[in-house]
Design an enzyme around this catalytic site. Structure first.
Site, short mmCIF file in Angstrom:
data_model
loop_
_atom_site.label_atom_id
_atom_site.label_comp_id
_atom_site.label_asym_id
_atom_site.label_seq_id
_atom_site.Cartn_x
_atom_site.Cartn_y
_atom_site.Cartn_z
N GLY A 247 29.72 11.65 24.92
CA GLY A 247 28.88 12.75 24.47
C GLY A 247 29.06 13.18 23.04
O GLY A 247 28.37 14.09 22.58
N PRO A 289 32.88 6.92 25.04
CA PRO A 289 31.88 7.03 23.97
C PRO A 289 30.83 5.92 24.04
O PRO A 289 31.18 4.75 24.25
CB PRO A 289 32.72 6.87 22.70
CG PRO A 289 33.88 6.03 23.13
CD PRO A 289 34.16 6.40 24.56
N GLY A 290 29.59 6.28 23.89
CA GLY A 290 28.52 5.28 23.79
C GLY A 290 27.88 5.40 22.43
O GLY A 290 28.12 4.64 21.50
N CYS A 359 -0.33 2.33 23.63
CA CYS A 359 -1.53 3.10 23.94
C CYS A 359 -1.19 4.40 24.64
O CYS A 359 -1.50 4.58 25.84
CB CYS A 359 -2.48 2.24 24.78
SG CYS A 359 -3.03 0.83 23.83
N GLU A 360 -0.55 5.29 23.93
CA GLU A 360 -0.21 6.63 24.40
C GLU A 360 -0.26 7.54 23.19
O GLU A 360 0.32 7.21 22.15
CB GLU A 360 1.24 6.68 24.93
CG GLU A 360 1.53 5.88 26.16
CD GLU A 360 0.95 6.47 27.43
OE1 GLU A 360 0.80 7.71 27.48
OE2 GLU A 360 0.65 5.70 28.34
N TYR A 388 20.78 3.69 22.94
CA TYR A 388 19.67 4.12 23.80
C TYR A 388 18.32 3.73 23.23
O TYR A 388 17.33 4.45 23.38
CB TYR A 388 19.75 5.64 24.07
CG TYR A 388 21.09 6.04 24.65
CD1 TYR A 388 21.40 5.74 25.97
CD2 TYR A 388 22.06 6.66 23.88
CE1 TYR A 388 22.64 6.06 26.50
CE2 TYR A 388 23.31 6.98 24.40
CZ TYR A 388 23.58 6.68 25.71
OH TYR A 388 24.81 6.99 26.23
C1 LIG Z 1 29.09 9.33 32.63
C2 LIG Z 1 28.75 9.06 31.22
N1 LIG Z 1 29.73 8.66 30.39
C3 LIG Z 1 29.49 8.38 29.10
C4 LIG Z 1 28.21 8.51 28.58
C5 LIG Z 1 28.00 8.17 27.14
O1 LIG Z 1 27.55 9.26 26.41
P1 LIG Z 1 27.34 9.14 24.83
O2 LIG Z 1 26.55 7.92 24.58
O3 LIG Z 1 26.62 10.38 24.47
O4 LIG Z 1 28.71 9.05 24.23
C6 LIG Z 1 27.17 8.94 29.40
C7 LIG Z 1 25.82 9.10 28.86
O5 LIG Z 1 24.88 9.50 29.43
C8 LIG Z 1 27.45 9.22 30.76
O6 LIG Z 1 26.49 9.62 31.59
#
Ligand SMILES: Cc1ncc(COP(=O)(O)O)c(C=O)c1O
Length: 439
Positions: A247, A289-290, A359-360, A388
């Protein structure tokens, strides 16, 4: 906002990973996703460095939902990162890349029985259990396979993080996890501890995404620690792991100020040192982290194909991609910055809306932006699209998905090929016949 290796030369052209953007466009066409290896690596090392300040050492599990491919799993494996997956498909991708299953955490508010069996037989390191139904499924699958399932319980801590409601998950009114309120989480812990084929290792809580404050992360860790202390008092059970989720916000806009990772980790270290009973080991802290690993490493390259002024004077520029490769603006009003190759450091003198080709009416990539004068055939770059974007991409309007190319020190590496029209119909079956009475 931009990748670490991003630069603009004296002829206003963009370079990334030591390669001129124009050369990448000539080779791969547009739309095109680019990822900068140096940026990915720097972010991985930042997490590993920060988490090594904890005792015992913390561990980062990259959230594959942000972007996952076999090559990405390979990078994570090479740098000893954990991986968080949310589906059989993500698990399959990681295993195909030779990723160590013991370093995988399997999440999701709905996991099918098959996915649970797949995760258990693959011997993933952790299953994050999200509901009572799932607890029963994990127990029965583990019993059938003669295994003990390693489980964390997903807790909904009741923390309201200030981010878009679609990416907020810590509040009680959420489809995720067991709420701390009304004794729901306690009931889940009690039930889990009574299962003969489950080993409860600890708790998980992810409170939302693109969070720019530090306090919610610290609050989250404190809440999970307090829950552990409560259960230690009650039954002598103590969590080995506290997973505080992902997050961490990034800079989509120049004014965005991401939280300081080292500062958050230090605050967590202090609260754990203070809150851990003397007779037990401090829990291991996990983070997932993503976005903060991959978002700023990425950018998307488009060609401007249409420029039109609508009644009222507003200018639209339309590009050869859009919601099929970046659904976030349409899904939750995400905002992006952009630049024009060849004019990258010119003064922004034109106020435009950047629209997509789908087409939106809602297919708008950037609702309001000031850019240098944009012309048809210009190359337009949208920043911070590494997370994402590809992972949420679709074939809406039967448009093939763009390729993903990694750049590093003057070399380009194709990570995911551009889809062809043949790819689009690969799973289709041709029309054969209808029942006799419909003829
Ligand atoms: C359970 C969980 N962990 C980690 C993440 C990764 O979040 P972020 O990409 O914001 O670090 C998410 C994203 O939705 C999640 O649902």
């Amino acid at each position: 906002m931009t990748p670490d290796t991003y630069r603009v030369d004296e002829s206003h052209q963009i370079w990334i990973g030591g390669i001129r953007l124009g050369d990448l466009v000539a080779k791969y066409g547009t739309p095109l996703y680019l990822l900068d290896y140096a940026t990915i690596l720097a972010r991985i090392q930042q997490y590993q460095g920060a988490l090594s300040a904890l005792t015992p050492k913390g561990q980062a599990f990259y959230a594959g939902k942000a972007f996952l491919s076999e090559a990405m799993a390979g990078v994570l494996k090479e740098h000893n990162m954990g991986l968080d997956v949310v589906s059989g498909g993500e698990l399959y991708t990681a295993l195909r890349a030779g990723f160590n299953p013991g370093h995988i955490m399997f999440h999701g508010n709905v996991k099918t029985r098959d996915e649970i069996a797949y995760a258990l037989t693959a011997r993933v390191g952790y299953l994050v259990c999200d509901s009572f139904e799932e607890l029963d499924r994990i127990e029965s699958e583990a019993a059938r396979l003669g295994m003990i399932a390693p489980v964390l319980l997903r807790i909904t801590p009741g923390i309201e993080a200030h981010t878009h409601e679609f990416i907020r998950t810590g509040q009680f009114d959420s489809k995720f996890g067991f709420g701390l309120a009304e004794g729901i989480a306690d009931k889940a812990i009690e039930k889990t501890l009574a299962q003969p084929h489950i080993r409860l290792l600890g708790f998980h809580a992810h409170i939302g995404s693109q969070i720019l404050d530090e306090a919610p992360f610290v609050h989250n860790a404190q809440t999970l620690l307090d829950l552990g202390r409560d259960w230690y008092r009650r039954q002598g059970w103590w969590p080995e792991v506290l997973n505080i989720g992902g997050g961490f916000g990034i800079r989509y806009q120049p004014q965005d100020q991401p939280p300081q990772l080292a500062s958050v980790v230090k605050q967590i270290r202090d609260l754990i040192a203070e809150g851990t009973p003397r007779e037990v080991m401090a829990p291991k802290v996990f983070m997932e982290p993503g976005r903060s690993i991959i978002a700023e490493a990425g950018l998307t390259v488009y060609q401007v194909l249409v420029k039109k002024q609508v009644p009222g004077g507003k200018w639209y520029v339309a590009v050869d991609g859009g919601m099929g490769d970046n659904i976030r603006p349409a899904l939750y009003q995400a905002e992006y910055q952009a630049a024009i190759d060849g004019k990258a450091d010119w003064l922004p003198t034109q106020h435009v809306t950047v629209a997509g080709r789908y087409c939106e009416t809602g297919d708008v990539l950037i609702r309001e932006i000031n850019l240098p004068p944009v012309e048809v055939n210009d190359t337009l770059v949208v920043f911070a699209t590494g997370a994402y974007n590809y992972s949420m991409a679709s074939n809406y309007n039967r448009v093939p998905r763009p390729p993903v190319v990694l750049v590093d020190q003057g070399q380009d590496h194709l990570w995911i090929a551009r889809e062809s029209y043949a790819d689009l119909v690969r799973a289709d079956r041709p029309w054969t016949s209808v029942a006799w009475e419909h003829r």
